[in-house]
Design a protein around this motif. Sequence first.
Motif, PDB file in Angstrom:
ATOM      1  N   UNK A   4      -6.007  -2.450  -1.533  1.00 14.83           N
ATOM      2  CA  UNK A   4      -5.827  -1.252  -0.725  1.00 14.83           C
ATOM      3  C   UNK A   4      -4.472  -0.603  -0.990  1.00 14.83           C
ATOM      4  N   UNK A   5      -3.435  -1.449  -1.084  1.00 14.21           N
ATOM      5  CA  UNK A   5      -2.109  -0.899  -1.327  1.00 14.21           C
ATOM      6  C   UNK A   5      -2.039  -0.184  -2.669  1.00 14.21           C
ATOM      7  N   UNK A   6      -2.898  -0.607  -3.603  1.00 15.79           N
ATOM      8  CA  UNK A   6      -2.916   0.054  -4.901  1.00 15.79           C
ATOM      9  C   UNK A   6      -3.581   1.410  -4.867  1.00 15.79           C
ATOM     10  N   UNK A   7      -4.309   1.686  -3.771  1.00 16.21           N
ATOM     11  CA  UNK A   7      -5.042   2.958  -3.677  1.00 16.21           C
ATOM     12  C   UNK A   7      -4.460   3.898  -2.631  1.00 16.21           C
ATOM     13  N   UNK A  11       0.199   3.578   2.942  1.00 18.19           N
ATOM     14  CA  UNK A  11       0.364   2.156   3.246  1.00 18.19           C
ATOM     15  C   UNK A  11       1.302   1.489   2.246  1.00 18.19           C
ATOM     16  N   UNK A  12       1.255   1.931   1.010  1.00 14.81           N
ATOM     17  CA  UNK A  12       2.143   1.355   0.007  1.00 14.81           C
ATOM     18  C   UNK A  12       3.605   1.654   0.342  1.00 14.81           C
ATOM     19  N   UNK A  13       3.860   2.899   0.820  1.00 12.41           N
ATOM     20  CA  UNK A  13       5.228   3.248   1.230  1.00 12.41           C
ATOM     21  C   UNK A  13       5.676   2.399   2.417  1.00 12.41           C
ATOM     22  N   UNK A  14       4.763   2.206   3.388  1.00 11.03           N
ATOM     23  CA  UNK A  14       5.120   1.409   4.564  1.00 11.03           C
ATOM     24  C   UNK A  14       5.374  -0.043   4.181  1.00 11.03           C
ATOM     25  N   UNK A  15       4.561  -0.586   3.281  1.00  9.63           N
ATOM     26  CA  UNK A  15       4.751  -1.965   2.830  1.00  9.63           C
ATOM     27  C   UNK A  15       6.101  -2.126   2.135  1.00  9.63           C
ATOM     28  N   UNK A  16       6.508  -1.111   1.384  1.00 10.50           N
ATOM     29  CA  UNK A  16       7.791  -1.165   0.699  1.00 10.50           C
ATOM     30  C   UNK A  16       8.936  -1.206   1.701  1.00 10.50           C
ATOM     31  N   UNK A  17       8.821  -0.381   2.773  1.00  9.39           N
ATOM     32  CA  UNK A  17       9.863  -0.380   3.804  1.00  9.39           C
ATOM     33  C   UNK A  17       9.916  -1.719   4.531  1.00  9.39           C
ATOM     34  N   UNK A  18       8.740  -2.260   4.854  1.00  9.31           N
ATOM     35  CA  UNK A  18       8.701  -3.538   5.577  1.00  9.31           C
ATOM     36  C   UNK A  18       9.233  -4.680   4.721  1.00  9.31           C
TER      37      UNK A  18
END
Length: 347
Positions: A4-7, A11-18
Amino acid sequence: MEEHLGECGACADEALRLRGAVGLLHPVEPLDLDPGLRTRVLTGSFDRRPPRIPVPEWATPYDAETARLDALLQDIGDAEWHAPVRLRWFDGVGPTSRRTTVAGVIAHLLTVDGLVAAALGLEDPLTGETAKPSTPAARTEAYWKSSHFPPTRSIRSPWREQSHNIVRTVSFTGGSTGGSTGGLAVSYGDFELPLRDAMLDRAFECWVHAEDIAEAVDYPYEPPSPRYLNRMIDLAARMLPSALAVRRQHGLASPVSGRHLVGAGEAGRSLRLEIEGHGGGEWLISLDSPGAVGSAEREVAHIALDGVEFCHLAAGHVSPEEAAAGQLGDREAIRDVLFATASLSRM
């Protein structure tokens, strides 16, 4: 989730911040702080906004060392308060020790700091029917014996409250240079120190016993900042001529021959004490009389020691024979000064 993060860009931006936040929550560096950090932070703060009632300069080592020890105590568990600790000192002839616990060490600091508290008119921790002996060792033994149960972590609160009250009181009454308050006599039973030196003595013992506690609970602990270490070494160096005289009275140091007798204020035979490393410097120690003045022209011996090693010798944690000292000159004078340094220690 990784698919999912690859698409999904959001969410990918949020995962990077977390991921960055998680890294901050789990630092790879040890939690133990540089002992000089507190001083740098306070200096920077006071440069921006000076305190209305500053802590006198002569009381800042005690303020800093009690804060460092308190930080260590807050970081240990309930069971570690009962970890065995062996208090070590030099009784004038050889090494001796007393077994206690981490909580027992804090009780010891509480009762001996009580000498300063009592001199300032604050409450003495030895209360009730307990006789109030005057020496640090006797006060400690009296406090331990008067307790119905061995000290627990509950001892931290009265010790910390007392240290805060001492610093607060000298801040209100001591002024920046010490004034009359800094010269107030604090009795240790068989000798006295002016308050400004007694506060430095208490800072020194706080550091030494913090090391004892840290060793017992396997916790890293650094020496004081260099400028505070220098003051502690200076106090010990200033006390050495009197310590030598006391040992001489008891036949534990070489006597002064008639040709070496000097009057108060006159230059006498001297030993150069060179302290290397953090807190280092040089001191000329008068060998023949507490009232004599150290003289480079009458230097008969030279000792070189690391600063922390010298403090451990003065604390009775290193024996005079084991002190890693560079030595030059009169061997008898060197031996007398090394043993006099160790004799400064006490429970």
